[in-house]
Write a protein that holds these residues in place. Structure first.
Motif, mmCIF file in Angstrom:
data_model
loop_
_atom_site.group_PDB
_atom_site.id
_atom_site.type_symbol
_atom_site.label_atom_id
_atom_site.label_comp_id
_atom_site.label_asym_id
_atom_site.label_seq_id
_atom_site.Cartn_x
_atom_site.Cartn_y
_atom_site.Cartn_z
ATOM 1 N N GLY A 16 12.173 35.286 83.584
ATOM 2 C CA GLY A 16 10.806 34.861 83.315
ATOM 3 C C GLY A 16 10.076 34.403 84.553
ATOM 4 N N ASP A 17 8.753 34.350 84.425
ATOM 5 C CA ASP A 17 7.905 34.130 85.590
ATOM 6 C C ASP A 17 7.232 32.765 85.625
ATOM 7 N N THR A 18 7.550 31.866 84.703
ATOM 8 C CA THR A 18 6.952 30.531 84.735
ATOM 9 C C THR A 18 7.985 29.560 85.265
ATOM 10 N N PHE A 42 5.528 36.043 94.967
ATOM 11 C CA PHE A 42 6.484 36.921 94.290
ATOM 12 C C PHE A 42 6.083 37.137 92.824
ATOM 13 N N GLY A 43 4.911 36.603 92.432
ATOM 14 C CA GLY A 43 4.408 36.823 91.080
ATOM 15 C C GLY A 43 4.775 35.760 90.071
ATOM 16 N N LYS A 44 5.301 34.644 90.537
ATOM 17 C CA LYS A 44 5.676 33.574 89.623
ATOM 18 C C LYS A 44 4.498 32.640 89.386
ATOM 19 N N ARG A 45 4.391 32.116 88.168
ATOM 20 C CA ARG A 45 3.460 31.032 87.887
ATOM 21 C C ARG A 45 4.195 29.747 88.225
ATOM 22 N N VAL A 46 3.615 28.948 89.095
ATOM 23 C CA VAL A 46 4.238 27.710 89.548
ATOM 24 C C VAL A 46 3.574 26.540 88.835
ATOM 25 N N VAL A 68 4.656 19.249 79.801
ATOM 26 C CA VAL A 68 4.139 20.618 79.936
ATOM 27 C C VAL A 68 3.947 21.201 78.533
ATOM 28 N N PRO A 69 2.707 21.636 78.205
ATOM 29 C CA PRO A 69 2.419 22.074 76.834
ATOM 30 C C PRO A 69 2.730 23.542 76.544
ATOM 31 N N PHE A 70 3.519 24.188 77.384
ATOM 32 C CA PHE A 70 3.878 25.588 77.182
ATOM 33 C C PHE A 70 5.313 25.785 77.673
ATOM 34 N N ALA A 71 5.865 26.936 77.357
ATOM 35 C CA ALA A 71 7.255 27.220 77.722
ATOM 36 C C ALA A 71 7.407 27.420 79.225
ATOM 37 N N GLU A 90 16.659 17.367 81.193
ATOM 38 C CA GLU A 90 15.304 17.550 80.681
ATOM 39 C C GLU A 90 14.964 19.035 80.561
ATOM 40 N N ALA A 91 15.451 19.850 81.492
ATOM 41 C CA ALA A 91 15.221 21.293 81.432
ATOM 42 C C ALA A 91 15.866 21.894 80.188
ATOM 43 N N VAL A 92 17.081 21.445 79.883
ATOM 44 C CA VAL A 92 17.761 21.913 78.672
ATOM 45 C C VAL A 92 16.938 21.515 77.448
ATOM 46 N N ALA A 93 16.516 20.252 77.405
ATOM 47 C CA ALA A 93 15.741 19.751 76.265
ATOM 48 C C ALA A 93 14.413 20.482 76.118
ATOM 49 N N ALA A 94 13.830 20.907 77.233
ATOM 50 C CA ALA A 94 12.531 21.600 77.211
ATOM 51 C C ALA A 94 12.655 23.072 76.832
#
Length: 135
Positions: A16-18, A42-46, A68-71, A90-94
């Motif tokens: 994924g790109d986010t 490289f085309g990623k949304r940061v 963060v209100p999106f995936a 937190e990354a796992v929980a998100a």
């Protein structure tokens, strides 16, 4: 083990790109600032994650991953090793798909927890160094 090239490639090209960049602020002298620019190239949304919640590289910042209100696909961690494990949790929980600990950021217990939760993970590597190697 925690930096194999296959996982590096998978995170950079397939998951994924986010990218949430934890520790990214408007401070141009910090490594996160330059790495985020490379990721964008490289085309990623940061997505900047920093207590100041600054807009960086044209992207709205947030004070935490949970705000963060999106995936978010990948969480790129620029905090010291003592704080990094909490960010991985937190990354796992998100619901992130992968966690990337930057150069010098190592927490083997966090690596084990994150992998056990089903996420891909890399530690002690830099995506800005790895992207040109994909060639």
């Amino acid at each position: 083990m925690y930096d194999d090239q296959e996982t590096v490639r998978k995170i950079l090209t397939e998951l994924g790109d986010t990218w949430a960049v934890v520790g990214l602020s408007g401070n141009r002298d910090r490594p996160a600032y330059g790495v985020a620019a490379v990721l964008q190239g490289f085309g990623k949304r940061v997505v900047p994650i920093h207590p100041k919640a600054e807009t960086v590289h044209g992207e709205q910042g947030y004070p935490s991953l949970s705000a963060v209100p999106f995936a978010v696909d990948v969480v790129d961690v620029f905090v010291n090793s003592g704080l990094a494990g909490q960010v991985a949790d937190e990354a796992v929980a998100a619901g992130a798909r992968a966690v990337w600990f930057q150069l010098g950021v190592i927490d083997e217990a966090a690596y084990e927890r994150t992998r056990a939760a089903g996420l891909d993970m890399v530690m002690d590597r830099c995506p800005a160094i790895e992207i040109p190697r994909l060639g």
